[in-house]
Design a protein around this motif. Structure first.
Motif, PDB file in Angstrom:
ATOM      1  N   ALA B  26      36.410  33.036  59.065  1.00 49.41           N
ATOM      2  CA  ALA B  26      35.120  33.140  59.758  1.00 49.41           C
ATOM      3  C   ALA B  26      33.990  33.431  58.779  1.00 49.41           C
ATOM      4  CB  ALA B  26      35.188  34.240  60.811  1.00 49.41           C
ATOM      5  N   THR B  27      34.268  34.266  57.801  1.00 43.96           N
ATOM      6  CA  THR B  27      33.166  34.711  56.952  1.00 43.96           C
ATOM      7  C   THR B  27      33.114  33.987  55.625  1.00 43.96           C
ATOM      8  OG1 THR B  27      34.536  36.410  55.977  1.00 43.96           O
ATOM      9  CG2 THR B  27      33.278  37.024  57.920  1.00 43.96           C
ATOM     10  N   CYS B  29      33.970  34.731  53.024  1.00 44.48           N
ATOM     11  CA  CYS B  29      33.882  35.647  51.888  1.00 44.48           C
ATOM     12  C   CYS B  29      32.586  35.625  51.093  1.00 44.48           C
ATOM     13  CB  CYS B  29      35.028  35.420  50.921  1.00 44.48           C
ATOM     14  SG  CYS B  29      36.553  36.090  51.558  1.00 44.48           S
ATOM     15  N   SER B  30      31.526  35.159  51.646  1.00 38.73           N
ATOM     16  CA  SER B  30      30.285  35.227  50.880  1.00 38.73           C
ATOM     17  C   SER B  30      29.561  36.513  51.250  1.00 38.73           C
ATOM     18  CB  SER B  30      29.398  34.027  51.201  1.00 38.73           C
ATOM     19  OG  SER B  30      29.021  34.063  52.548  1.00 38.73           O
ATOM     20  N   ALA B  31      28.761  37.008  50.350  1.00 35.38           N
ATOM     21  CA  ALA B  31      28.035  38.237  50.625  1.00 35.38           C
ATOM     22  C   ALA B  31      27.043  37.995  51.749  1.00 35.38           C
ATOM     23  CB  ALA B  31      27.299  38.707  49.383  1.00 35.38           C
ATOM     24  N   PRO B  32      26.847  39.005  52.609  1.00 33.47           N
ATOM     25  CA  PRO B  32      25.892  38.816  53.709  1.00 33.47           C
ATOM     26  C   PRO B  32      24.507  38.460  53.171  1.00 33.47           C
ATOM     27  CG  PRO B  32      27.103  40.879  53.945  1.00 33.47           C
ATOM     28  CD  PRO B  32      27.486  40.300  52.633  1.00 33.47           C
TER      29      PRO B  32
END
Lengths: 317, 451, 274
Positions: B26-27, B29-32
């Protein structure tokens, strides 16, 4: 989800209901498997997209320093360190724990008292009226409860008016604005909301107790107190468990009432984790810290609720 | 739930693993925030014509202050193609909402601003420099807009980010009937005289000060009034403007805090001050339940209406006789959101507020404040024998003495909510010491600046 | 077993005391709402000249018409879909017993005690990315997801108890799974579905946190969120605030009084926190 559990329509143990798999059954399952998944999928997708994904993101945010707009900076467990060392944040978590006394223990204790008094008179028209009225605080928005009680507890409110009328004007004060009384005053609002629910749940539970148990206790010469301890309390274990679970979650995750009635003041006297998460994330733009606090709150709820669930089921057949 | 979870202990690891798997995909893994860009073009050409096409300006204003709406109505009357959509909230609510509202796609065009530095840092506020040039706002006295400038993490210099809907002055309102009752014949000339009046009122059974301290600390008004007198006001201003090395932990601030503590202990504030909000304070004062109220000229028009002839105003007195008056004075700041859909029309409106004769009159009669604008435009006059006339005069006097300072509450985005308000509530409830107060405020200040 | 008269009496006294405490806040609000505007009312006093017009003022100030419509739209978006997909999932997990179903159910259970505060921040950015902030969808979609743990738990509990033989019989008749679901299982599940519907309605109507975070326009919020906005704007005008609050909570009370039997049953079964 702040609702719950336990008293859903039975079916606690599905293994019992399951028939021994015969060849026919296996055949049916195999055929139904594909279609079966189609039934589960919509719910699962909505859940995954709007709960699981955000949940994982909360975990991820909690490891960053992020203002919600620019690019985030990895800080590892620093945010958690802050949650557990910042005296303000610890106080805020402590406030939520204090609220458990008011949201949970008082409604359950008072509910037990009232329920044992009224054990059998909640039938008939009077019973219906009673139940309807006691449920009203459950039905209205918590925001409305907050507004109503802010007024009741204000300087000119009914509580002070009553105190003055009986000559206790000296203790009259702005209950929600006073350092000593603000948190208990918020607690009273929660107790008001939850008392009716607990009472009715416990009364319902009591009406299911086999009267023979009471007869036996009386024959043994038990007084009302012994009777209560020996018969009523053990029989209500499950209902009490439900009451505690629901109310503890309500206390720890409280937001609406506090936001409306005190907005956390005076000082930080009534700030609770839910409100602080909201403030940190959206006003102070410390999304990482807010998320770390959210994770801690989540774990705190589990840490309180799991043992209760275990205890309330423990020795039940 | 729990009973079911505990039933499958072995499953739990599997669950967590699968949850993580869902999360990873879902994410990615990139920084917000990495995929969000928020670059702002401040040098884009600006228009100073309103045009004739229909425009709806979204405005976010403060409840209880009718000036914004009155100006908007008049503007629509003069420019029929412009309509306003006004959302109102109490000031505390705006403070809490502003960053979130301005970051959203439905950001208002014109918004009542609490503090600006953080909003500028987060690229949420429109840089008004191009309009400054285009409209020739350099003809305004430079000091007028100084507080609205934000530079490299400091305020007071740098680019312009806001304009005032009126420029307010603060001081002390007093109830004339109660004043004569305790023998006050003229406004106090020194802090000591002021304190004597407080004591006289208290012994005479009159509530000395009616001041709110709920939600936002109204007692910060008298606190800063004292602080301004007890030391060099530029120290206060430097701190507010986040000049390097500035501190709140000064002898002046400490002495002011001690004085507030003394007043609280003497019962000069109401017992329920921590539960009294702004409107409650004004209501009680209007009913004659207090001798003094620390407040600003935005309340003048209202007080003239509700207690005609019975209300007076003075600038907070100096420590020694004949000293220079210093008072909190600030624009009623409105900014243009970086995401505004009609920034040109919003700037046109702000310019109109300062220069249009009718608008200037409304600023005075409805807002009670000096309208600002170019120094060669006349300041509309108020009816004689009103408190409005008194506050206007005070405003001019303060300008002449060059004694205006901003509010300490505006120093940083969070200082008011996170430090001043809770600590002031503690102070007057006897839960905080004066030393602890100044240290706590400074600690929060440093925490925010280090971010 | 017979209760002594004394026991009966103390019981009744206790209950009546409890009822009075429960009702007082409402009565006190009503007395404040009927005072003349601009006065500072005191606790409980019947006004000499009740200002019923305050309610009309509050109706206009709160924009009640728009609020009702908005809440109804949100309920219409959340409740039918939630109930439908939860019933389907409950059927799939409880009756069809799909392989891997336990794992999926476990996943749902994870969310059962989840405070909304724990996910509201990412939801905000998610809605922003989808361009749905400040629309009713920003409340509707997450609520459906957030209700799933409880709703699936609830419906599965029902379907687990329906004897499998029933489905067997239907299959022998040659029904497809879909027919079996609609024609046999759903009608049987009606009580469970009714209770669930009531709970979802109530929780949606009273949802506050998501409303204030995800939607700024009060006329696109839920009732509770709108009440929050009303307080934010008129919180300092006590008379109007009380009048408006009473107005805003009236629809809920009316619905409650009409369906009170079902409500109480659902609430007891669901052990709700609103």
């Amino acid at each position: 989800m702040t609702s719950a559990l336990g008293s859903a329509p039975t079916g606690r143990d599905d293994s019992r209901a399951r028939p021994t798999p015969t060849r026919a059954h296996r055949f049916r399952w195999a055929r139904a498997a594909g279609t079966g998944w189609l039934y589960v999928l919509p719910a699962l997708v909505m859940y995954a997209v709007f709960v699981l994904r955000p949940l994982v993101l909360t975990l991820q945010y909690s490891l960053y320093d992020w203002n919600g707009i620019g690019v985030a900076r990895w800080v590892g467990l620093d945010n958690y360190l802050t949650v557990f060392t910042d005296s303000d944040l610890l106080k805020i978590i402590g406030n939520a724990i204090v609220l458990i006394v008011f949201f949970s223990f008082i409604p359950v204790a008072l509910g037990l008292l009232v329920a044992s008094m009224v054990r059998r008179i909640t039938t008939g028209a009077f019973g219906t009226v009673v139940r309807t009225i006691l449920f009203m605080p459950q039905v209205i928005p918590l925001v409305a409860a907050g507004i109503a009680w802010s007024w009741l507890l204000s300087s000119n409110g009914l509580v002070n008016q009553a105190l003055r009328a009986v000559g206790l004007g000296g203790v009259a004060r702005a209950w929600l604005g006073d350092f000593d009384t603000a948190l208990p005053a918020v607690g009273v609002i929660g107790a008001w909301v939850l008392l009716g629910l607990c009472t009715i749940l416990l009364v319902t539970g009591m009406s299911k107790i086999d009267p023979a148990l009471y007869e036996a206790a009386r024959l043994d010469g038990a007084g009302p107190v012994r009777e209560f301890l020996a018969v009523t309390l053990p029989s209500l274990r499950q209902e009490i468990g439900v009451c505690l679970t629901v109310t503890i979650i309500a206390a720890l995750a409280s937001f609406d009432i506090v936001y409306i009635s005190t907005s956390g003041g005076p000082g930080l006297q009534t700030t609770v984790p839910g409100l602080e998460i909201y403030r940190l994330a959206f006003s102070q733009r410390q999304v990482g810290l807010a998320s770390a606090l959210a994770v801690v709150l989540m774990l705190l709820v589990l840490a309180c609720v799991l043992p209760i669930q275990r205890l309330s089921r423990g020795e039940k057949p | 739930m729990a009973e079911l979870l505990t039933k499958f202990p072995r499953r739990r690891t599997v669950l967590l693993a699968s949850l993580l798997a869902v999360g990873m995909t879902a994410t990615a893994c990139s920084a917000p925030g990495e995929d969000r860009s928020s670059t702002q073009k401040s040098d884009a050409a600006v228009k100073t014509e309103l045009g004739t096409g229909p425009v709806t300006l979204e405005m976010y204003a403060e409840t209880g202050f009718p000036l914004a709406k009155a100006l908007a109505d008049e503007f629509s009357k003069q420019h029929s193609n412009v309509t306003f959509n006004i959302r109102e909230d109490q000031f505390t609510v705006i403070v809490e909402n502003a960053p979130r509202v301005m970051a959203s796609d439905n950001s208002p065009d014109i918004i009542r601003l609490p503090t600006m530095v953080d909003l500028v840092k987060d690229d949420l506020l429109k840089n008004l420099d191009p309009y400054f040039t285009a409209y020739g706002w350099d003809k305004f006295p430079a000091s007028q807009l100084m507080q609205l400038r934000v530079g490299e993490n400091t305020r007071g210099t740098g680019s312009l980010y806001g304009m005032g809907l009126g420029y307010s002055v603060t001081g002390v309102f007093y109830n004339k009937k109660l004043a004569s009752q305790i023998g006050m014949t003229q406004p106090p000339a020194t802090v000591a005289e002021f304190e004597e009046l407080l004591a006289k009122a208290k012994t005479g059974g009159v509530q000395p000060i009616m001041q709110f301290n709920k939600n936002t600390a109204g007692i910060n008004f008298p606190h800063q009034a004292l602080q301004n007198q007890f030391g060099d006001p530029t120290q206060v201003a430097d701190w507010i403007f986040q000049k390097p090395g500035a501190t709140f932990d000064t002898p002046a601030a400490l002495k002011a805090t001690q004085t507030i503590q003394k007043w609280a202990q003497a019962g000069y504030f109401t017992k329920d001050a921590n539960a009294l909000d702004y409107a409650g304070m004004v209501g009680e004062f209007q009913k004659g339940n207090g001798l003094f109220m620390f407040n600003g000229d935005w309340e003048s028009a209202n007080l003239d209406k509700s207690m005609p002839g019975n209300v007076g105003f003075f600038l907070f007195p100096t420590e020694s006789p004949g000293g220079k008056h210093v008072a909190m004075s600030a624009p009623n700041t409105f900014g243009v959101s970086a995401k505004a859909k009609n920034p040109d029309a919003a700037a046109y409106f702000l310019n109109w507020v300062h220069t249009n004769a009718k608008a200037r009159e409304i600023s005075v009669t409805v807002g009670g404040s000096s309208p600002g604008g170019p120094s060669d435009l006349p300041v509309p006059s108020a009816a004689p024998n009103t408190v409005l006339a008194e506050t206007l005069k005070a405003s001019q006097q303060l300008g002449a003495e060059n004694g205006a300072v901003d509010f300490t509450a505006n120093a940083t985005g969070g200082i008011f909510a996170a430090a001043i308000t809770p600590e002031m509530q503690k102070l007057i409830a006897g839960q905080q010491t004066p030393e602890g107060y100044v240290k706590a405020v400074q600690a929060e200040y440093q925490k925010e600046l280090s971010r | 077993m017979n209760l002594s008269r004394r026991e009966q009496l103390t019981g009744r006294v206790f209950l009546i005391a409890l009822i009075v405490v429960t009702l007082l806040p409402f009565v006190s609000m009503l007395s404040a709402a009927l005072q003349p505007r601009g006065t500072v009312p005191s606790g409980l006093e019947w006004p000499s000249d009740p200002q019923w017009g305050n309610f009309a003022d509050a109706f206009t100030a709160a924009n009640m018409g728009a609020l009702l419509r908005s809440s109804l739209l949100i309920v219409a978006g959340v409740v039918p879909v939630s109930v439908l997909i939860a019933t389907m999932a409950g059927f799939g997990l409880g009756q069809l017993r799909v392989p891997g179903g336990r794992l999926v159910f476990g996943l749902f259970l994870l969310g059962l005690t989840l405070p909304f505060e724990a996910v509201v921040t990412p939801l905000y950015y998610q809605m922003q990315d989808l361009g749905l902030l400040n629309t009713r969808w920003a409340i509707i979609l997450p609520l459906i997801g957030l209700y799933m743990p409880f709703a699936v738990f609830w419906m599965r509990a029902h379907f687990t108890n329906v004897p499998v033989e029933l489905s067997e019989a239907a299959r022998v008749d040659g029904s497809s799974t879909w027919q079996l679901f609609w024609r046999v299982q759903v009608p049987l599940a009606r009580p469970a579905i009714a209770s669930l519907t009531i709970l979802m309605f109530l929780w949606t109507w009273n949802q506050f946190l998501l409303a204030i975070v995800l939607v700024d326009d009060a006329t696109k919020r839920t009732m509770a969120g709108a009440l929050g906005a009303f307080q934010g704007q008129w919180g300092t005008d006590l008379v109007l605030l009380c009048a408006g609050s009473l107005l805003i909570l009236t629809p809920t009370l009316i619905v409650f009084l009409i369906f009170q039997r079902q409500f109480i049953k659902a609430l007891i079964q669901g052990s709700v926190k609103g």
